[in-house]
Design a protein around this motif. Structure first.
Motif, PDB file in Angstrom:
ATOM      1  N   GLY A 142      73.263  99.713  58.297  1.00 47.93           N
ATOM      2  CA  GLY A 142      73.277  98.663  57.770  1.00 47.93           C
ATOM      3  C   GLY A 142      71.782  98.471  57.554  1.00 47.93           C
ATOM      4  N   ILE A 143      70.992  98.172  58.749  1.00 48.99           N
ATOM      5  CA  ILE A 143      69.374  97.898  58.661  1.00 48.99           C
ATOM      6  C   ILE A 143      68.524  99.054  58.353  1.00 48.99           C
ATOM      7  CG2 ILE A 143      67.556  97.301  60.242  1.00 48.99           C
ATOM      8  CD1 ILE A 143      69.643  95.593  61.929  1.00 48.99           C
ATOM      9  N   ALA A 144      69.186 100.145  58.683  1.00 46.77           N
ATOM     10  CA  ALA A 144      68.105 101.411  58.434  1.00 46.77           C
ATOM     11  C   ALA A 144      67.868 101.745  56.938  1.00 46.77           C
ATOM     12  CB  ALA A 144      68.642 102.620  59.028  1.00 46.77           C
ATOM     13  N   PRO A 145      68.730 101.574  56.046  1.00 47.19           N
ATOM     14  CA  PRO A 145      68.596 101.903  54.833  1.00 47.19           C
ATOM     15  C   PRO A 145      67.623 101.048  54.069  1.00 47.19           C
ATOM     16  CG  PRO A 145      70.868 102.493  55.164  1.00 47.19           C
ATOM     17  CD  PRO A 145      70.043 101.676  56.362  1.00 47.19           C
ATOM     18  N   ILE A 146      67.576  99.841  54.341  1.00 47.75           N
ATOM     19  CA  ILE A 146      66.634  98.753  53.913  1.00 47.75           C
ATOM     20  C   ILE A 146      65.346  98.940  54.497  1.00 47.75           C
ATOM     21  CG2 ILE A 146      66.530  96.247  53.546  1.00 47.75           C
ATOM     22  CD1 ILE A 146      69.498  96.012  53.597  1.00 47.75           C
ATOM     23  N   GLY A 172      68.316  95.688  65.017  1.00 50.76           N
ATOM     24  CA  GLY A 172      66.918  95.974  64.733  1.00 50.76           C
ATOM     25  C   GLY A 172      66.044  96.320  65.967  1.00 50.76           C
ATOM     26  N   PRO A 173      66.327  97.334  66.923  1.00 53.34           N
ATOM     27  CA  PRO A 173      65.545  97.798  68.040  1.00 53.34           C
ATOM     28  C   PRO A 173      64.402  98.757  67.436  1.00 53.34           C
ATOM     29  CG  PRO A 173      67.575  98.904  67.936  1.00 53.34           C
ATOM     30  CD  PRO A 173      67.770  97.890  66.977  1.00 53.34           C
ATOM     31  N   PHE A 174      64.339  99.355  66.120  1.00 53.36           N
ATOM     32  CA  PHE A 174      63.430 100.254  65.695  1.00 53.36           C
ATOM     33  C   PHE A 174      62.838  99.533  64.343  1.00 53.36           C
ATOM     34  CE2 PHE A 174      67.799 101.240  63.984  1.00 53.36           C
ATOM     35  CZ  PHE A 174      67.548 101.081  62.960  1.00 53.36           C
ATOM     36  N   VAL A 175      63.096  98.234  64.185  1.00 53.25           N
ATOM     37  CA  VAL A 175      62.169  97.626  63.280  1.00 53.25           C
ATOM     38  C   VAL A 175      61.055  96.613  63.552  1.00 53.25           C
ATOM     39  CG1 VAL A 175      62.683  95.692  61.451  1.00 53.25           C
ATOM     40  CG2 VAL A 175      64.676  97.301  61.766  1.00 53.25           C
ATOM     41  N   PRO A 176      59.978  96.724  63.022  1.00 49.79           N
ATOM     42  CA  PRO A 176      58.792  96.019  63.591  1.00 49.79           C
ATOM     43  C   PRO A 176      58.962  94.353  63.546  1.00 49.79           C
ATOM     44  CG  PRO A 176      58.314  97.694  61.874  1.00 49.79           C
ATOM     45  CD  PRO A 176      59.618  97.640  61.916  1.00 49.79           C
ATOM     46  N   ALA A 221      66.848 114.245  71.028  1.00 47.60           N
ATOM     47  CA  ALA A 221      66.900 113.833  69.598  1.00 47.60           C
ATOM     48  C   ALA A 221      66.186 112.795  69.450  1.00 47.60           C
ATOM     49  CB  ALA A 221      68.135 113.964  69.041  1.00 47.60           C
ATOM     50  N   CYS A 222      66.200 111.676  70.229  1.00 45.78           N
ATOM     51  CA  CYS A 222      65.564 110.401  70.492  1.00 45.78           C
ATOM     52  C   CYS A 222      64.287 110.412  70.348  1.00 45.78           C
ATOM     53  CB  CYS A 222      66.185 109.413  71.424  1.00 45.78           C
ATOM     54  SG  CYS A 222      68.035 108.855  71.223  1.00 45.78           S
ATOM     55  N   TRP A 223      63.512 111.308  71.335  1.00 47.72           N
ATOM     56  CA  TRP A 223      62.342 111.352  71.195  1.00 47.72           C
ATOM     57  C   TRP A 223      61.698 112.275  70.061  1.00 47.72           C
ATOM     58  CZ3 TRP A 223      58.976 115.561  70.935  1.00 47.72           C
ATOM     59  CH2 TRP A 223      57.764 115.642  71.367  1.00 47.72           C
ATOM     60  N   LEU A 224      62.438 112.839  69.411  1.00 46.34           N
ATOM     61  CA  LEU A 224      62.022 113.625  68.172  1.00 46.34           C
ATOM     62  C   LEU A 224      61.936 112.542  67.169  1.00 46.34           C
ATOM     63  CD1 LEU A 224      64.071 116.858  68.241  1.00 46.34           C
ATOM     64  CD2 LEU A 224      61.518 116.752  68.495  1.00 46.34           C
ATOM     65  N   MET A 225      63.066 111.603  67.049  1.00 43.29           N
ATOM     66  CA  MET A 225      63.097 110.476  66.188  1.00 43.29           C
ATOM     67  C   MET A 225      62.009 109.598  66.378  1.00 43.29           C
ATOM     68  SD  MET A 225      65.249 109.424  63.525  1.00 43.29           S
ATOM     69  CE  MET A 225      65.355 107.747  62.521  1.00 43.29           C
ATOM     70  N   ASP A 226      61.579 109.156  67.339  1.00 41.01           N
ATOM     71  CA  ASP A 226      60.474 108.242  67.638  1.00 41.01           C
ATOM     72  C   ASP A 226      59.198 108.703  67.329  1.00 41.01           C
ATOM     73  OD1 ASP A 226      61.954 105.916  68.473  1.00 41.01           O
ATOM     74  OD2 ASP A 226      62.038 106.343  70.617  1.00 41.01           O
ATOM     75  N   ASN A 227      59.152 110.346  67.366  1.00 44.92           N
ATOM     76  CA  ASN A 227      57.896 110.797  66.959  1.00 44.92           C
ATOM     77  C   ASN A 227      57.972 111.591  65.755  1.00 44.92           C
ATOM     78  OD1 ASN A 227      55.916 110.855  69.673  1.00 44.92           O
ATOM     79  ND2 ASN A 227      58.086 111.121  70.371  1.00 44.92           N
ATOM     80  N   ASN A 228      58.814 110.937  65.012  1.00 46.32           N
ATOM     81  CA  ASN A 228      59.110 111.475  63.376  1.00 46.32           C
ATOM     82  C   ASN A 228      59.107 112.959  63.225  1.00 46.32           C
ATOM     83  OD1 ASN A 228      58.746 108.894  62.180  1.00 46.32           O
ATOM     84  ND2 ASN A 228      56.455 109.042  62.710  1.00 46.32           N
ATOM     85  N   SER A 262      62.575  94.160  67.262  1.00 43.25           N
ATOM     86  CA  SER A 262      62.263  94.175  68.461  1.00 43.25           C
ATOM     87  C   SER A 262      61.185  95.334  68.743  1.00 43.25           C
ATOM     88  CB  SER A 262      63.308  94.081  69.557  1.00 43.25           C
ATOM     89  OG  SER A 262      64.183  95.311  69.324  1.00 43.25           O
ATOM     90  N   ASP A 263      61.364  96.339  67.833  1.00 40.95           N
ATOM     91  CA  ASP A 263      60.459  97.449  67.701  1.00 40.95           C
ATOM     92  C   ASP A 263      60.319  98.189  69.087  1.00 40.95           C
ATOM     93  OD1 ASP A 263      58.630  99.162  66.531  1.00 40.95           O
ATOM     94  OD2 ASP A 263      56.961  98.057  66.685  1.00 40.95           O
ATOM     95  N   VAL A 264      61.518  98.263  69.625  1.00 34.23           N
ATOM     96  CA  VAL A 264      61.407  99.091  71.096  1.00 34.23           C
ATOM     97  C   VAL A 264      61.757 100.652  70.955  1.00 34.23           C
ATOM     98  CG1 VAL A 264      62.103  96.943  72.297  1.00 34.23           C
ATOM     99  CG2 VAL A 264      63.873  98.150  71.460  1.00 34.23           C
ATOM    100  N   GLY A 265      62.038 101.004  69.602  1.00 35.24           N
ATOM    101  CA  GLY A 265      62.215 102.342  69.412  1.00 35.24           C
ATOM    102  C   GLY A 265      63.518 102.833  69.739  1.00 35.24           C
ATOM    103  N   TYR A 266      63.618 104.270  69.057  1.00 39.52           N
ATOM    104  CA  TYR A 266      65.173 104.717  68.878  1.00 39.52           C
ATOM    105  C   TYR A 266      65.753 104.962  70.626  1.00 39.52           C
ATOM    106  CZ  TYR A 266      67.891 105.787  65.033  1.00 39.52           C
ATOM    107  OH  TYR A 266      69.027 105.837  63.842  1.00 39.52           O
TER     108      TYR A 266
END
Length: 387
Positions: free
Chosen positions: A94-98, A52-56, A305-312, A62-66
């Motif tokens: 597992g987590i991401a789709p939900i 859950g690192p990208f989950v609020p 790619a991670c930077w792009l993911m974190d910035n949508n 923990s919401d620490v980002g991708y």
């Protein structure tokens, strides 16, 4: 341009590396030999917020980002691909789709325990006759009153058949009236639901201590409300899930390549032939130089790619490039590392042997290298069918 990692990312690397070396390394080979899934390691990784690192935080993450997530997978892969697969699939599939497509009720029901590693979720995509052609899914879901009736099967599904596997996102055909373009939807199916069987697959060449399941659905009934997102959005959801998931596979390639490189470099300093360390011979020195260079290139692309993911801003082209480059970098690094070890590289007493086996799945999982090249080609304007 600043290529320094943020301080929190450096801290993530330090914490995960210490955990991997202290907790995973001593048991990795034994778990691999036994094909044993480690509930103890999952529990400990959950306590350290590896899930859950990208989950609020409101949903238990923990919401620490991708970027921090990818570094976590990278550092675990440096030691063992199996445990990295548990984390990568647990998060990206597992987590991401939900999290990204679920209703508020679905998020609050499943995410808190998933983000603590108390339970695991899986993504039911691949079928015996539908791999790279994911749109050829034969698993069906028919709406009968207030229930979906699911029939079909899935194969090679990570984290799907453990004692703590709790929920599976299943891609189904929900309308086949137009055979040229069937309606595809994703439906959440709880493990233990009547008509849903999950059997663990054994005899794998790689990722032997991760869990892989074969799923069967026989008149499996689930509530209508278990639909993930809107009806007919399943194929889009799958593609978006794979875009992020390919970064985690890239991280496994990058981390594995780093681990193989370090093993090869260390051995080349200690092993002597003709009175000299084998690393001093140009043929071997060039192997190590190539490995180091490719690692730098792969890391730059994956972190971008991670930077792009974190910035949508992530797009299919970059995610495919990152997955392709990192997985094939691992292929070459593991091959060179075994070659440097000579006959010892073929023995299980040396961790490099496990790297050699584990790297192969990365050329196949979440889109083969061939599929990645198709995705890249279509996104740079080469004529043909998009994927």
């Amino acid at each position: 341009m600043n290529f320094d990692l943020p301080k929190d990312a450096e801290l993530t690397r330090k914490v995960v590396r210490e955990f991997a070396e202290k907790e995973i390394a001593p048991v990795a080979q034994e778990l691999d030999d036994k094909e044993e899934f480690s509930y103890d390691l999952v529990r400990k990784m959950g306590e350290l917020d590896f899930f859950g690192p990208f989950v609020p935080e409101e949903y238990g993450g923990s919401d620490v980002g991708y970027l921090n997530y990818i570094i976590t997978v990278e550092e675990i892969s440096r030691i063992d691909g199996s445990q990295a697969a548990t984390i990568a699939a647990g998060n990206s599939l597992g987590i991401a789709p939900i999290y990204y497509f679920g209703t508020e009720e679905q998020k609050r029901k499943w995410l808190p325990d998933l983000c603590k590693g108390k339970i695991l979720a899986s993504f039911g995509l691949t079928e015996p006759d539908a791999g790279s052609d994911a749109g050829a899914s034969q698993t069906t879901a028919v709406l009968d009153g207030n229930e979906w009736v699911i029939n079909g099967s899935k194969i090679f599904i990570t984290n799907s058949s453990t004692d703590i596997s709790a929920i599976c996102t299943v891609q189904c055909v929900t309308d086949s009236s137009d055979p040229r373009k069937p309606e595809i939807s994703c439906i959440l199916v709880e493990n233990g639901t009547r008509g849903f069987t999950a059997n663990t697959m054994h005899g794998k060449m790689c990722w032997r201590s991760s869990n892989t399941g074969e799923l069967t659905f026989q008149d499996c009934r689930v509530p209508k409300e278990n639909l993930l997102g809107k009806r007919g959005e399943g194929f889009h959801q799958m593609l978006k899930t794979l875009d992020g998931g390919r970064l985690s596979i890239g991280a496994m390639g990058l981390g594995g390549a780093q681990g193989a490189f370090e093993l090869g470099l260390d051995y080349s300093k200690k092993r002597k032939q003709f009175g000299k360390p084998i690393g001093s011979f140009q043929a071997n020195a060039f192997k190590l130089a190539d490995m180091a260079t490719e690692l730098e290139m792969a890391r730059l692309l994956l972190y971008k790619a991670c930077w792009l993911m974190d910035n949508n801003k992530l797009n299919p082209k970059i995610s495919a490039m990152a997955k392709l480059v990192c997985s094939e970098t691992y292929y070459r690094a593991a091959n060179h590392a075994v070659q440097l070890h000579g006959g010892y590289g073929l023995m299980k007493d040396y961790a490099v042997e496990r790297h050699y086996r584990n790297q192969k799945l990365l050329d196949i999982g979440e889109g083969t290298s061939e599929v990645q090249r198709i995705v890249i080609a279509r996104n740079i304007g080469v004529p043909g069918r998009s994927m």
